[in-house]
Design an enzyme around this catalytic site. Structure first.
Site, mmCIF file in Angstrom:
data_model
loop_
_atom_site.group_PDB
_atom_site.id
_atom_site.type_symbol
_atom_site.label_atom_id
_atom_site.label_comp_id
_atom_site.label_asym_id
_atom_site.label_seq_id
_atom_site.Cartn_x
_atom_site.Cartn_y
_atom_site.Cartn_z
ATOM 1 N N HIS A 58 -6.968 -4.621 -1.123
ATOM 2 C CA HIS A 58 -6.264 -5.897 -1.030
ATOM 3 C C HIS A 58 -6.616 -6.830 -2.174
ATOM 4 O O HIS A 58 -6.479 -8.041 -2.067
ATOM 5 C CB HIS A 58 -6.588 -6.598 0.296
ATOM 6 C CG HIS A 58 -6.016 -5.877 1.474
ATOM 7 N ND1 HIS A 58 -6.714 -4.924 2.159
ATOM 8 C CD2 HIS A 58 -4.791 -5.946 2.059
ATOM 9 C CE1 HIS A 58 -5.954 -4.446 3.136
ATOM 10 N NE2 HIS A 58 -4.794 -5.036 3.096
ATOM 11 N N HIS A 110 0.825 -1.214 0.000
ATOM 12 C CA HIS A 110 0.000 0.000 0.000
ATOM 13 C C HIS A 110 0.858 1.264 0.000
ATOM 14 O O HIS A 110 0.372 2.348 0.282
ATOM 15 C CB HIS A 110 -0.905 0.025 1.229
ATOM 16 C CG HIS A 110 -1.721 -1.204 1.405
ATOM 17 N ND1 HIS A 110 -2.555 -1.659 0.419
ATOM 18 C CD2 HIS A 110 -1.808 -2.096 2.423
ATOM 19 C CE1 HIS A 110 -3.141 -2.780 0.838
ATOM 20 N NE2 HIS A 110 -2.702 -3.068 2.047
#
Lengths: 339, 339
Positions: free
Chosen positions: B211, B57
């Protein structure tokens, strides 16, 4: 072609509208003709710096407009040079009486249109010089090294350097900047609708530019260590430096490359340059600054900041300020520090 | 799978090595266990802020470590929670005697492991509190709004707020942050080797997380204006605000989205929020800050900074500083201004 756009014909203007609302404190946008100037332009008594070129390389150049860097950016359509009219309008908007330096990436259309614009501005009595950047070691195109030229010149101009001095500093930095790029996947120009090239599942385009044109050669994708060490070496052989000389390393993403890959590559590049070439990495920058739409890939740029073997003593004293200019405060959409 | 990596097993550590060399002035990296702390940690007498979660991320959270924001970030493997041992080691490294606040994105593994770490730290006598962020309007996951929570808390802690006050401010900001995401193309987890989902040539995954999990629903790709106005409305209906209330808008790229699409979307989002919902956009941020590997897509986050209808007078005086905290100087790899 999947993109978050309205329609191909309006991509540049639609993106500029968002850029303008996001950075109203920094810039003003003109839409007819299209150009972007810093909010407080013209700055009286300062050399004005103007760059530009096809869109699709953001944040270059619009994201570098602001105190400490560019006075204006002139975006053309995607991967298309801005017109001379656009450029000269930007020159008029930012000229502050101390002359205007045009910073041009070495592509035929850009060089031609900026030179035409320079002639038009000269005819109007505006003092203009042109600097061409050609840092790509494969095909002498202007790529990510342009950012370093713009940052250093931005600081020099803010510090009061006159037009001829800016041109001289710019030529020096540009001629000591070397880049090479690699792509895993090309971007798609909106009005074309298909990618610039298509690679196999294990292929990379090596020595690639930023306009979706094919690279130097097609290679098999190797582990990052081998790939990036090869890129670093290809750049390092160009360097007119020896052990202990000081460089800046820029690891630049092409638009679709995540930070995890950029940082991974940067670590390899820097270690390789230090261990195999003996240079001192004095400054570095990692991020997606000079992009090619959503291209997946990256480039490595090395800029020589100081090298005992190449700089004559009088040149060294004049150039000792490259690091200082790099570190000087800057406030733009994409580069910001010290203010 | 094409990526610029050495091998899937070492991606996180290899990327951290590059991150460390690129930002040695800002951070120190521990490799066993893995965590990143600001270079001057621990800062005596200041509440320490620790965040973390799966890698992939970036720049969240490692790129937010530094003065004015986080004291530590604890990256797990890609899309995998860090272990309690890792987290508690980071807590020990940054605790400056004024307590530690853990900022956790609302995912089961993260919440569980951070809570276990908090218990371990408490057992060692370190005062710890946990703040969970769940800004995603579709599935109450912690997504891009986490950045805003971390920035505001970073300034509050730097300004001397104590642990309970930080927790209270954090809860307030987190409960007034609303996000929604859309993806054109999923990223590929290195050790998995294939993308999280595969979309048709005209499909988007709407209401997506970070995700690679499927979103709320699959939709046909519409022009940006319709797509982003829909996203803005979906967020705006959650807002407990009325006309004239002040918000921050974050248009966040997912890793593979070029700036031209982000700015284009931001312009639509901001205009839509102003015209249809009557809010005042007081602050904004556009860029790729909370990514999902090389996912192509973006999210829109709105955070309420001040709203006459929801804040009691005593609450308003306490929260009048949200804008000030957002504007406060910050010096991290990914967010930097004022220093």
């Amino acid at each position: 072609m999947k993109k978050i756009i309205n329609e191909p014909a309006t991509v540049v203007v639609d993106a500029l509208r968002g850029f303008e609302v996001a950075h109203a404190d920094l810039v003003r946008v003109s839409y007819d003709p299209v150009f972007v100037v810093r909010a407080d332009a013209p700055v009286r008594g300062k050399v004005a710096l103007v760059s530009g070129g096809g869109s699709g390389h953001e944040p270059l150049h619009i994201g570098f407009v602001g105190p400490g860097m560019l006075d204006a950016a002139v975006p053309g359509e995607v991967f298309t040079s801005p017109t001379p009219d656009q450029i000269v309008a930007a020159v008029r908007a930012v000229g502050g009486g101390a002359g205007v330096l045009l910073i041009v990436k070495n592509y035929t259309g850009d060089v031609l249109n900026f030179e035409l614009a320079a002639e038009m501005a000269l005819a109007e009595g505006i003092e203009v010089r042109t600097l061409v950047v050609a840092d790509d070691v494969v095909a002498q195109r202007g790529v990510a090294g342009t950012l370093v030229v713009e940052k250093i010149l931005g600081a020099a101009a803010a510090g009061g350097a006159d037009l001829e001095t800016c041109l001289e500093i710019g030529r020096h930095v540009a001629s000591h900047a070397f880049s090479i790029g690699v792509a895993l996947e090309a971007g798609t120009v909106p009005h074309v609708g298909s990618p610039g090239f298509v690679l196999g599942p294990a292929e990379v385009e090596y020595g690639v530019g930023i306009h979706g044109e094919p690279g130097h050669e097609r290679q098999e994708l190797r582990p990052a260590r081998a790939l990036v060490e090869g890129m670093a070496s290809e750049v390092a052989v160009q360097l007119p430096v020896g052990r202990g000389d000081r460089v800046l390393v820029l690891t630049n993403g092409m638009g679709g490359t995540p930070p995890v890959e950029l940082y991974l590559a940067h670590g390899i590049a820097e270690r390789s340059l230090v261990e195999h070439w003996g240079v001192v990495v004095e400054r570095r920058l990692v991020g997606s600054f000079v992009t090619s739409l959503e291209m997946r890939g990256l480039s490595i740029t090395v800029v020589v900041l100081d090298g005992a073997r190449i700089f004559l003593p009088e040149e060294r004293s004049r150039l000792a300020r490259l690091v200082e200019w790099w570190d000087a405060p800057v406030r733009t959409a994409a580069l910001r520090w010290g203010m």
